[in-house]
Design a protein around this motif. Sequence first.
Motif, PDB file in Angstrom:
ATOM      1  N   LYS A 111      -5.387  13.169  36.885  1.00  0.00           N
ATOM      2  CA  LYS A 111      -4.990  12.008  36.084  1.00  0.00           C
ATOM      3  C   LYS A 111      -3.673  11.419  36.605  1.00  0.00           C
ATOM      4  N   THR A 112      -2.733  12.288  36.924  1.00  0.00           N
ATOM      5  CA  THR A 112      -1.458  11.835  37.477  1.00  0.00           C
ATOM      6  C   THR A 112      -1.645  11.188  38.848  1.00  0.00           C
ATOM      7  N   LEU A 113      -2.543  11.756  39.660  1.00  0.00           N
ATOM      8  CA  LEU A 113      -2.833  11.199  40.983  1.00  0.00           C
ATOM      9  C   LEU A 113      -3.408   9.795  40.873  1.00  0.00           C
ATOM     10  N   LEU A 114      -4.252   9.559  39.887  1.00  0.00           N
ATOM     11  CA  LEU A 114      -4.898   8.258  39.720  1.00  0.00           C
ATOM     12  C   LEU A 114      -3.905   7.173  39.320  1.00  0.00           C
ATOM     13  N   VAL A 115      -2.944   7.509  38.468  1.00  0.00           N
ATOM     14  CA  VAL A 115      -2.004   6.483  37.983  1.00  0.00           C
ATOM     15  C   VAL A 115      -0.696   6.474  38.763  1.00  0.00           C
TER      16      VAL A 115
ATOM     17  N   ASP B  66       1.614   5.371  28.081  1.00  0.00           N
ATOM     18  CA  ASP B  66       0.320   5.986  27.809  1.00  0.00           C
ATOM     19  C   ASP B  66      -0.671   5.637  28.926  1.00  0.00           C
ATOM     20  N   ILE B  67      -1.311   6.642  29.452  1.00  0.00           N
ATOM     21  CA  ILE B  67      -2.314   6.429  30.502  1.00  0.00           C
ATOM     22  C   ILE B  67      -3.548   5.786  29.891  1.00  0.00           C
ATOM     23  N   PRO B  68      -4.114   4.732  30.507  1.00  0.00           N
ATOM     24  CA  PRO B  68      -5.291   4.063  29.962  1.00  0.00           C
ATOM     25  C   PRO B  68      -6.479   5.009  29.815  1.00  0.00           C
ATOM     26  N   LEU B  69      -7.322   4.737  28.826  1.00  0.00           N
ATOM     27  CA  LEU B  69      -8.473   5.601  28.547  1.00  0.00           C
ATOM     28  C   LEU B  69      -9.405   5.693  29.745  1.00  0.00           C
ATOM     29  N   TYR B  70      -9.622   4.571  30.450  1.00  0.00           N
ATOM     30  CA  TYR B  70     -10.570   4.602  31.565  1.00  0.00           C
ATOM     31  C   TYR B  70     -10.083   5.519  32.685  1.00  0.00           C
ATOM     32  N   GLN B  71      -8.788   5.647  32.841  1.00  0.00           N
ATOM     33  CA  GLN B  71      -8.234   6.564  33.841  1.00  0.00           C
ATOM     34  C   GLN B  71      -8.457   8.012  33.414  1.00  0.00           C
TER      35      GLN B  71
END
Length: 294
Positions: free
Chosen positions: A94-98, A105-110
Amino acid sequence: MADLKFSFAESFICSAFAACFAEFCTIPLDTAKVRLQLQTKAVGDEVNLPKYRGLLGTIAKEEGLLALWKGIIAGLHRQCIYGGLRIGLYEPVKTLLVGSDYVGDIPLYQKILAALLTGALAIAVANPTDLVKVWLQAEGKFPVGVARRYYGTLDAYYTIEGLGAPWTGLGPNIAGNAILNAAELANYDQVKQTILKIPGFSDNVLTHLLVGLGAGFFAVCIGSPIDVVKSRMMGDSGYKNTLDCFVKTLKNEGFFAFYKGFLPNFSRLGSWNVVMFLTLEQAKKVFRGELYYD
């Protein structure tokens, strides 16, 4: 759900422990689910009354209480690998994606994408353990004089022949577990994040219980059809491929066949998620000496 300050190794250990504990507590419901999913409906005039109707009664009555824990060793093998990887990798992916510099707040789709990727990767590694677990759970009571197919978990592993055989049912297994992982982890992550913003709610056992139960219900609603196909492909060699299994099941038994075993599946997944997430949160709390808990 998971704290970014935890290393992958720490998250893996806590996740594997929590997943194994939840597996041990709930595998009787999983065994009942597999038996119900493997029951097929007769075609034509042939009479084929279902052998298993309830959650646990028939299995325990015929084979004894311990039969409900069939496949537990393979199940623990599976959770050590699958549970540890899918949950342990969720936060890093998740951290790698964003990006590590992302704030807010990290988006739900991520979150969904991260859970899909970790679920698919984890089950691709753990598929042989899943296969053996289903084999052992699918075995019912043998008539007198009929030899058992497997005399234990190791014997079942030894019977797998060919390079591709350990990955039987990999297609629906990857699809099913990736979707289930997204439904569980992303849903748990998002709903917990939302609930904690509501006045009166805190990061405590009650919140973990409610969110875990919701994650289990959502997961079984989404993933049950793929789970039925996976169980049938692993427990019955009569299907050519995933599509063949899906088409035959739909043609012979109708759409609701894909929700066979829904009640034990929800009972299992709901209770599994509650036990797993409660244990995971407490394991992390103990593992880090409550350093990151208020």
